[in-house]
Design a protein around this motif. Structure first.
Motif, PDB file in Angstrom:
ATOM      1  N   GLU A 104       0.740  -1.393  -0.169  1.00  0.00           N
ATOM      2  CA  GLU A 104       0.115   0.147   0.002  1.00  0.00           C
ATOM      3  C   GLU A 104       0.777   1.421  -0.042  1.00  0.00           C
ATOM      4  O   GLU A 104       0.626   2.387  -0.686  1.00  0.00           O
ATOM      5  CB  GLU A 104      -1.016   0.008   1.209  1.00  0.00           C
ATOM      6  CG  GLU A 104      -2.187  -1.176   1.179  1.00  0.00           C
ATOM      7  CD  GLU A 104      -3.128  -0.974   2.386  1.00  0.00           C
ATOM      8  OE1 GLU A 104      -2.541  -0.263   3.355  1.00  0.00           O
ATOM      9  OE2 GLU A 104      -3.948  -1.928   2.262  1.00  0.00           O
ATOM     10  N   ALA A 139       1.122   4.237  -2.960  1.00  0.00           N
ATOM     11  CA  ALA A 139       0.923   5.730  -2.857  1.00  0.00           C
ATOM     12  C   ALA A 139       2.132   6.350  -3.242  1.00  0.00           C
ATOM     13  O   ALA A 139       1.876   7.684  -3.588  1.00  0.00           O
ATOM     14  CB  ALA A 139       0.908   5.712  -0.774  1.00  0.00           C
ATOM     15  N   THR A 188      -0.801  -1.832  -9.201  1.00  0.00           N
ATOM     16  CA  THR A 188      -1.987  -1.977  -8.005  1.00  0.00           C
ATOM     17  C   THR A 188      -1.450  -2.473  -6.711  1.00  0.00           C
ATOM     18  O   THR A 188      -0.096  -3.024  -6.911  1.00  0.00           O
ATOM     19  CB  THR A 188      -3.112  -2.887  -8.763  1.00  0.00           C
ATOM     20  OG1 THR A 188      -2.360  -4.379  -8.557  1.00  0.00           O
ATOM     21  CG2 THR A 188      -3.583  -2.559 -10.121  1.00  0.00           C
ATOM     22  N   VAL A 189      -2.210  -2.227  -5.761  1.00  0.00           N
ATOM     23  CA  VAL A 189      -1.771  -3.140  -4.575  1.00  0.00           C
ATOM     24  C   VAL A 189      -1.460  -4.368  -4.592  1.00  0.00           C
ATOM     25  O   VAL A 189      -0.456  -5.160  -4.057  1.00  0.00           O
ATOM     26  CB  VAL A 189      -2.731  -2.645  -3.237  1.00  0.00           C
ATOM     27  CG1 VAL A 189      -2.413  -3.395  -2.046  1.00  0.00           C
ATOM     28  CG2 VAL A 189      -2.749  -1.177  -3.112  1.00  0.00           C
TER      29      VAL A 189
END
Length: 355
Positions: free
Chosen positions: A322, A326, A337-338
């Motif tokens: 995450e 960010a 994507t995460v």
């Protein structure tokens, strides 16, 4: 072809066995009279030897990986207390990073020049990027005034660097090359520097591993590390470095080894979406593909393979993914994507072959 490229102002003095002579010449040219030497305890003897005869007013040996904020504060206080007019950083990226943290705090009307004397292949000496860590978060930034005025390269100073650390540090330099192929500000000049950096590291690192006491391999590795850092300074920080900064800050992982483990996974992730860059890397590796070239080099070097062995807890994968998303740079060759970053980190934690 259209691009904007910045070439940063910096002098490089390169010569094996000539560090002391080159340092003295730079101090004389600056007219400096109050030198602060930054070198860790393990580099103290070497630093004392090459700075003998200089007007040293303070030797600072509190050098810590990832430059914790409180360590930077104490170094800044020491520089102010001794009224220093130049910083000489001797050692790896941590020593250079601390010098940058001190220079960052200097008033704009009285800048503190840095002379960097690298003993590893970290590359920080050729970039205006600074980084500090606080409460598990590593913050980085770019500021021209922290770019060392001069870099003194002396391959003889790397002879004490073990093969294991030489490999990890050299792969960190290689990561600068790879990231610079698709970083936010990449351009044809960065890519040309990166390709030559890959070639030099491809040739030099196996020589260092096979003949640790021989200078030619270490000279090639230093040359490649410099090229990689110059490219990185211009192109900016790509996905690979964002991942490693997050991992280093969150888990206090060793810097070079983390880069060495993560690099093949990021290359495998991005290369299919950047065929031109991948082709240039393959040519630089003299291999059928970029992934194969890196894999063969890592095999020859017995490179570190797992984040688990570096001390990263597996339960930290999700939070790290995450944080990476960010902080991820714009314009990465493929969407981030995460879930994908978590899968990449999980594979790096396990030491799986990247897909």
């Amino acid at each position: 072809m259209r691009f904007v490229h910045d070439t940063l102002p910096q002098r490089v003095r390169f010569g094996s066995g000539e560090a002391a002579e080159h340092l003295a010449a730079e101090i004389a040219e600056l007219g400096a009279a109050r030198v602060m030497v930054i070198a860790s305890g393990s580099s103290r003897e070497l630093a004392e030897r090459i700075t003998a005869g200089l007007p040293v007013v303070h030797r600072h040996d509190e050098v810590v990986m990832h430059v914790p904020v409180e360590v930077a504060r104490r170094a800044r206080a020491a520089a102010a207390a001794h009224d220093v007019d130049v910083l000489v950083a001797v050692g790896g990226g941590s020593a250079t990073g601390l010098a940058k943290a001190v220079a960052l705090d200097a008033p704009s009307d009285a800048p503190l020049p840095i002379i960097a004397v690298p003993t590893t292949y970290a590359g920080s000496e050729a970039t205006p990027v600074w980084g500090m860590t606080e409460a598990g978060t590593k913050t980085t930034g770019t500021e021209r005034r922290v770019l060392p005025r001069t870099v003194v390269y002396d391959a003889a100073l790397t002879l004490s660097l073990s093969v294991e650390l030489s490999v990890a540090s050299g792969l960190n330099a290689l990561a600068h090359c790879v990231d610079s192929m698709w970083a936010p500000r990449t351009d044809p000049i960065n890519q040309a520097l990166s390709a030559e950096g890959v070639r030099a590291l491809r040739d030099g690192l196996p020589q260092v591993a096979a003949e640790p006491e021989s200078l030619p391999g270490r000279e090639q590795a230093l040359y490649g590390a410099y090229l990689s850092a110059v490219a990185f300074a211009s192109a900016g920080s790509g996905l690979h470095h964002k991942i490693c900064h997050v991992l280093g800050g969150m888990f206090n992982l060793p810097h070079a080894q983390t880069h060495a483990v993560v690099l093949p996974h990021v290359l495998a992730f991005n290369a299919p979406a950047a065929p031109d860059a991948a082709a240039r890397l393959a040519a630089a590796f003299d291999a059928r593909s970029a992934n194969e070239g890196l894999a063969l080099l890592r095999l020859r070097l017995d490179a570190p393979r797992t984040l688990r062995e570096l001390g990263m807890p597996h339960e930290g994968v999700g939070a790290a993914a995450e944080a990476v998303v960010a902080a991820a740079p714009a314009g990465n060759p493929r969407p981030i994507t995460v879930d994908e970053i978590a899968a990449l980190l999980d594979a790096a934690w396990e030491g799986k072959e990247p897909r």
